[in-house]
Design a protein around this motif. Sequence first.
Motif, PDB file in Angstrom:
ATOM      1  N   ILE A 164     -14.519  10.425  22.344  1.00 52.75           N
ATOM      2  CA  ILE A 164     -13.361  10.673  21.494  1.00 52.75           C
ATOM      3  C   ILE A 164     -13.291   9.690  20.328  1.00 52.75           C
ATOM      4  N   GLU A 165     -14.401   9.005  20.033  1.00 52.44           N
ATOM      5  CA  GLU A 165     -14.414   7.992  18.985  1.00 52.44           C
ATOM      6  C   GLU A 165     -13.895   8.514  17.652  1.00 52.44           C
ATOM      7  N   CYS A 166     -14.177   9.767  17.354  1.00 51.87           N
ATOM      8  CA  CYS A 166     -13.766  10.341  16.071  1.00 51.87           C
ATOM      9  C   CYS A 166     -12.264  10.255  15.879  1.00 51.87           C
ATOM     10  N   PHE A 167     -11.524  10.472  16.955  1.00 53.01           N
ATOM     11  CA  PHE A 167     -10.070  10.492  16.874  1.00 53.01           C
ATOM     12  C   PHE A 167      -9.441   9.129  17.152  1.00 53.01           C
ATOM     13  N   GLU A 168     -10.144   8.267  17.881  1.00 50.42           N
ATOM     14  CA  GLU A 168      -9.571   6.963  18.254  1.00 50.42           C
ATOM     15  C   GLU A 168      -9.194   6.139  17.043  1.00 50.42           C
ATOM     16  N   GLU A 169      -9.988   6.221  15.980  1.00 46.69           N
ATOM     17  CA  GLU A 169      -9.704   5.411  14.794  1.00 46.69           C
ATOM     18  C   GLU A 169      -8.353   5.755  14.163  1.00 46.69           C
ATOM     19  N   LEU A 170      -7.841   6.937  14.437  1.00 48.18           N
ATOM     20  CA  LEU A 170      -6.540   7.321  13.888  1.00 48.18           C
ATOM     21  C   LEU A 170      -5.397   6.548  14.544  1.00 48.18           C
ATOM     22  N   PHE A 171      -5.644   5.978  15.723  1.00 49.10           N
ATOM     23  CA  PHE A 171      -4.600   5.331  16.499  1.00 49.10           C
ATOM     24  C   PHE A 171      -4.707   3.815  16.518  1.00 49.10           C
ATOM     25  N   THR A 172      -5.509   3.234  15.622  1.00 50.53           N
ATOM     26  CA  THR A 172      -5.750   1.796  15.661  1.00 50.53           C
ATOM     27  C   THR A 172      -4.726   0.991  14.878  1.00 50.53           C
ATOM     28  N   GLU A 173      -3.878   1.637  14.147  1.00 48.63           N
ATOM     29  CA  GLU A 173      -2.915   0.894  13.307  1.00 48.63           C
ATOM     30  C   GLU A 173      -1.844   0.232  14.118  1.00 48.63           C
ATOM     31  N   LEU A 187       0.579  12.965  16.118  1.00 48.04           N
ATOM     32  CA  LEU A 187      -0.712  13.162  16.759  1.00 48.04           C
ATOM     33  C   LEU A 187      -0.645  12.622  18.181  1.00 48.04           C
ATOM     34  N   LYS A 188      -1.291  13.308  19.102  1.00 47.40           N
ATOM     35  CA  LYS A 188      -1.423  12.802  20.466  1.00 47.40           C
ATOM     36  C   LYS A 188      -2.876  12.936  20.878  1.00 47.40           C
ATOM     37  N   LEU A 189      -3.467  11.828  21.310  1.00 48.50           N
ATOM     38  CA  LEU A 189      -4.829  11.801  21.815  1.00 48.50           C
ATOM     39  C   LEU A 189      -4.765  12.082  23.316  1.00 48.50           C
ATOM     40  N   ALA A 237      -6.902  12.084  25.831  1.00 50.41           N
ATOM     41  CA  ALA A 237      -7.603  11.223  26.786  1.00 50.41           C
ATOM     42  C   ALA A 237      -6.830   9.949  27.113  1.00 50.41           C
ATOM     43  N   THR A 238      -6.078   9.420  26.151  1.00 51.71           N
ATOM     44  CA  THR A 238      -5.373   8.158  26.364  1.00 51.71           C
ATOM     45  C   THR A 238      -3.862   8.311  26.385  1.00 51.71           C
ATOM     46  N   GLY A 239      -3.370   9.421  25.854  1.00 48.92           N
ATOM     47  CA  GLY A 239      -1.924   9.620  25.760  1.00 48.92           C
ATOM     48  C   GLY A 239      -1.298   8.936  24.559  1.00 48.92           C
ATOM     49  N   GLN A 240      -2.112   8.252  23.755  1.00 52.18           N
ATOM     50  CA  GLN A 240      -1.589   7.571  22.576  1.00 52.18           C
ATOM     51  C   GLN A 240      -0.980   8.581  21.611  1.00 52.18           C
ATOM     52  N   ARG A 241       0.109   8.155  20.970  1.00 55.66           N
ATOM     53  CA  ARG A 241       0.778   8.982  19.968  1.00 55.66           C
ATOM     54  C   ARG A 241       0.967   8.166  18.699  1.00 55.66           C
ATOM     55  N   CYS A 242       0.979   8.858  17.579  1.00 54.36           N
ATOM     56  CA  CYS A 242       1.316   8.202  16.316  1.00 54.36           C
ATOM     57  C   CYS A 242       1.819   9.248  15.337  1.00 54.36           C
ATOM     58  N   ASP A 243       2.623   8.799  14.407  1.00 49.35           N
ATOM     59  CA  ASP A 243       3.056   9.644  13.293  1.00 49.35           C
ATOM     60  C   ASP A 243       2.180   9.317  12.107  1.00 49.35           C
ATOM     61  N   MET A 244       1.856  10.338  11.320  1.00 48.38           N
ATOM     62  CA  MET A 244       0.984  10.123  10.170  1.00 48.38           C
ATOM     63  C   MET A 244       1.512  10.937   8.993  1.00 48.38           C
ATOM     64  N   GLU A 245       1.526  10.317   7.838  1.00 48.35           N
ATOM     65  CA  GLU A 245       1.928  11.046   6.636  1.00 48.35           C
ATOM     66  C   GLU A 245       0.901  12.125   6.356  1.00 48.35           C
ATOM     67  N   LEU A 246       1.378  13.250   5.864  1.00 54.20           N
ATOM     68  CA  LEU A 246       0.506  14.402   5.656  1.00 54.20           C
ATOM     69  C   LEU A 246      -0.646  14.100   4.702  1.00 54.20           C
ATOM     70  N   SER A 247      -0.415  13.297   3.670  1.00 54.61           N
ATOM     71  CA  SER A 247      -1.504  12.974   2.730  1.00 54.61           C
ATOM     72  C   SER A 247      -2.593  12.155   3.436  1.00 54.61           C
ATOM     73  N   ALA A 248      -2.187  11.175   4.254  1.00 57.95           N
ATOM     74  CA  ALA A 248      -3.165  10.372   5.001  1.00 57.95           C
ATOM     75  C   ALA A 248      -3.862  11.233   6.053  1.00 57.95           C
ATOM     76  N   PHE A 249      -3.124  12.136   6.661  1.00 58.05           N
ATOM     77  CA  PHE A 249      -3.669  13.060   7.658  1.00 58.05           C
ATOM     78  C   PHE A 249      -4.773  13.912   7.030  1.00 58.05           C
ATOM     79  N   THR A 250      -4.475  14.486   5.881  1.00 52.58           N
ATOM     80  CA  THR A 250      -5.446  15.336   5.190  1.00 52.58           C
ATOM     81  C   THR A 250      -6.711  14.547   4.857  1.00 52.58           C
ATOM     82  N   GLU A 251      -6.544  13.368   4.314  1.00 50.79           N
ATOM     83  CA  GLU A 251      -7.682  12.527   3.939  1.00 50.79           C
ATOM     84  C   GLU A 251      -8.511  12.126   5.165  1.00 50.79           C
ATOM     85  N   ALA A 252      -7.843  11.721   6.240  1.00 53.68           N
ATOM     86  CA  ALA A 252      -8.543  11.283   7.454  1.00 53.68           C
ATOM     87  C   ALA A 252      -9.343  12.419   8.077  1.00 53.68           C
ATOM     88  N   PHE A 253      -8.752  13.592   8.162  1.00 54.02           N
ATOM     89  CA  PHE A 253      -9.443  14.697   8.824  1.00 54.02           C
ATOM     90  C   PHE A 253     -10.535  15.301   7.951  1.00 54.02           C
TER      91      PHE A 253
END
Length: 175
Positions: free
Chosen positions: A166-175, A132-134, A136-152
Amino acid sequence: MFQLGTKYSESMGATFMAEDGSEKPFIMGCYGVGVSRSLAAVVEQYHDDAGICWPPSVAPAHICVIPLTVGDEIVQPAAERIAEMLDGFGFEVAIDDRKERAGVKFADADLIGWPLQVIIGKRGVEAGTVELKLRATGQRCDMELSAFTEAFESIGASGCMAKPGIECFEELFTE
């Protein structure tokens, strides 16, 4: 500003009394905000050197799925499944299925300004992950498909995409 002249004031009988006591029609004008002016204002506020950074609430699409290879039997079908799944969760999704190098696709995705890029590659598909790449910030992260499905599924159900940031997507990059 649109200068309407006296066309409408004459037809409506809208007049004023001039200093000499005669009635004259109003000279009319109007101003409209318009879609193009509104979007220009958004672009002016949300851009960087690489292009536009659309807020999800006004973006042409919330997410761009970027398959790194097109026309193969692994990456392309996985990207299409992910795009369909995201669409089913209520996101507006674009898929960059052009036969271009990955760097061209990344540069174009940044230029266009898709709020979130979901990058699908052969290694990721084999490992069961997506990148995933956000924008607005350029942040990137890898996410397992099961967690991806659940999060989205959760983000789509929350109605968060109607908010301006972009708050909806920012939480995906907090780990």
